[in-house]
Design a protein around this motif. Structure first.
Motif, mmCIF file in Angstrom:
data_model
loop_
_atom_site.group_PDB
_atom_site.id
_atom_site.type_symbol
_atom_site.label_atom_id
_atom_site.label_comp_id
_atom_site.label_asym_id
_atom_site.label_seq_id
_atom_site.Cartn_x
_atom_site.Cartn_y
_atom_site.Cartn_z
ATOM 1 N N VAL A 247 2.256 1.687 -3.550
ATOM 2 C CA VAL A 247 1.231 2.269 -4.429
ATOM 3 C C VAL A 247 1.090 3.764 -4.130
ATOM 4 O O VAL A 247 1.043 4.590 -5.045
ATOM 5 N N SER A 248 1.058 4.111 -2.853
ATOM 6 C CA SER A 248 0.943 5.520 -2.465
ATOM 7 C C SER A 248 2.135 6.329 -2.958
ATOM 8 O O SER A 248 1.983 7.473 -3.406
ATOM 9 N N ALA A 249 3.328 5.741 -2.887
ATOM 10 C CA ALA A 249 4.528 6.424 -3.389
ATOM 11 C C ALA A 249 4.405 6.692 -4.883
ATOM 12 O O ALA A 249 4.734 7.785 -5.356
ATOM 13 N N VAL B 194 0.846 -1.199 0.000
ATOM 14 C CA VAL B 194 0.000 0.000 0.000
ATOM 15 C C VAL B 194 0.882 1.249 0.000
ATOM 16 O O VAL B 194 0.601 2.229 -0.698
ATOM 17 N N ILE B 195 1.973 1.197 0.742
ATOM 18 C CA ILE B 195 2.912 2.322 0.769
ATOM 19 C C ILE B 195 3.556 2.501 -0.606
ATOM 20 O O ILE B 195 3.726 3.630 -1.080
ATOM 21 N N MET C 237 8.268 7.321 0.976
ATOM 22 C CA MET C 237 7.393 6.147 0.906
ATOM 23 C C MET C 237 8.010 5.045 0.047
ATOM 24 O O MET C 237 7.897 3.863 0.370
ATOM 25 N N GLN C 238 8.657 5.426 -1.049
ATOM 26 C CA GLN C 238 9.334 4.440 -1.902
ATOM 27 C C GLN C 238 10.388 3.687 -1.081
ATOM 28 O O GLN C 238 10.470 2.466 -1.124
ATOM 29 N N VAL D 270 2.337 3.413 -11.361
ATOM 30 C CA VAL D 270 1.197 3.266 -10.455
ATOM 31 C C VAL D 270 0.514 1.920 -10.739
ATOM 32 O O VAL D 270 0.239 1.146 -9.816
ATOM 33 N N ALA E 293 6.931 11.119 -1.674
ATOM 34 C CA ALA E 293 6.997 9.944 -2.556
ATOM 35 C C ALA E 293 8.312 9.204 -2.362
ATOM 36 O O ALA E 293 8.331 7.972 -2.293
ATOM 37 N N VAL F 166 1.659 6.985 -6.663
ATOM 38 C CA VAL F 166 0.631 8.014 -6.888
ATOM 39 C C VAL F 166 1.194 9.398 -6.551
ATOM 40 O O VAL F 166 1.004 10.348 -7.315
ATOM 41 N N CYS F 167 1.895 9.501 -5.434
ATOM 42 C CA CYS F 167 2.488 10.799 -5.057
ATOM 43 C C CYS F 167 3.523 11.256 -6.069
ATOM 44 O O CYS F 167 3.596 12.439 -6.393
#
Length: 183
Positions: A72-74, A69-70, A94-95, A158, A91, A76-77
């Motif tokens: 995916v969030s990275a 989930v992190i 999170m990556q 993404v 980003a 997207v950011c």
């Protein structure tokens, strides 16, 4: 698992290879770009520390899914950082966190789902697609950039992260209970 890990590292290899040129193309200053990129490594260590703390309360399956989930969030950011440059360091962190956690979780999930008998051979077989994905990532990123620019490249990232998360979810759902604490 093989697909999940390979896609995760395809994503990461693309980010590592193309982040600096993508930021230059977007007009991001070199100092800010290097600052953001330099956050990936320390964030990997921080992610591992957080994982060690979180494993007291969360199962290895939950931690593995959280790392996806992190990721995916990275992705997207990173894609959205074109419009909001302040998302760039978020980003990057999170990556790093996602990859830091996954490097520890990967062998544990593998052993949990596939067993410990012949673990070396199994882990080696799972590592080959990961290495190929990392090797292929720069070329894939360049091809996507050439066709449609970096928005397409990082938009594809993404999708790659979402597919990796879905593959992990399926692997965990089909395997022996990695949801139970201490599994």
């Amino acid at each position: 698992l093989e697909g999940c890990f390979a896609l995760m590292y395809l994503n990461h290899g693309t980010v590592l290879t193309h982040l600096l040129p993508m930021l230059a193309e977007r007009g991001v200053g070199l100092e800010y770009a290097i600052l953001a990129i330099s956050l990936i490594g320390p964030a990997q260590v921080a992610g591992r520390v957080v994982m060690i703390i979180a494993e007291r309360w969360l199962s290895i399956g939950a931690i593995a899914l959280a790392s996806m989930v992190i990721l995916v969030s990275a992705a997207v950011c990173l894609l959205a950082s074109n419009a909001w440059p302040l998302l760039l360091p978020i980003a990057a962190v999170m990556q790093g966190v996602a990859l830091g956690i996954s490097s520890i979780v990967r062998p544990v999930i593998t052993a949990t789902l596939l067993g410990q008998e012949s673990f070396g051979a199994i882990a080696g077989a799972l590592a080959l697609p990961v290495m190929l994905a990392m090797a292929f990532a720069p070329s894939l990123g360049a091809a996507l950039w050439h066709v449609a620019g970096y928005d397409m490249t990082f938009g594809a990232n993404v999708l790659i992260a979402v597919l990796a998360a879905a593959m992990l979810w399926l692997a965990l759902a089909r395997g022996p209970a990695p949801w139970a604490k201490n599994a």
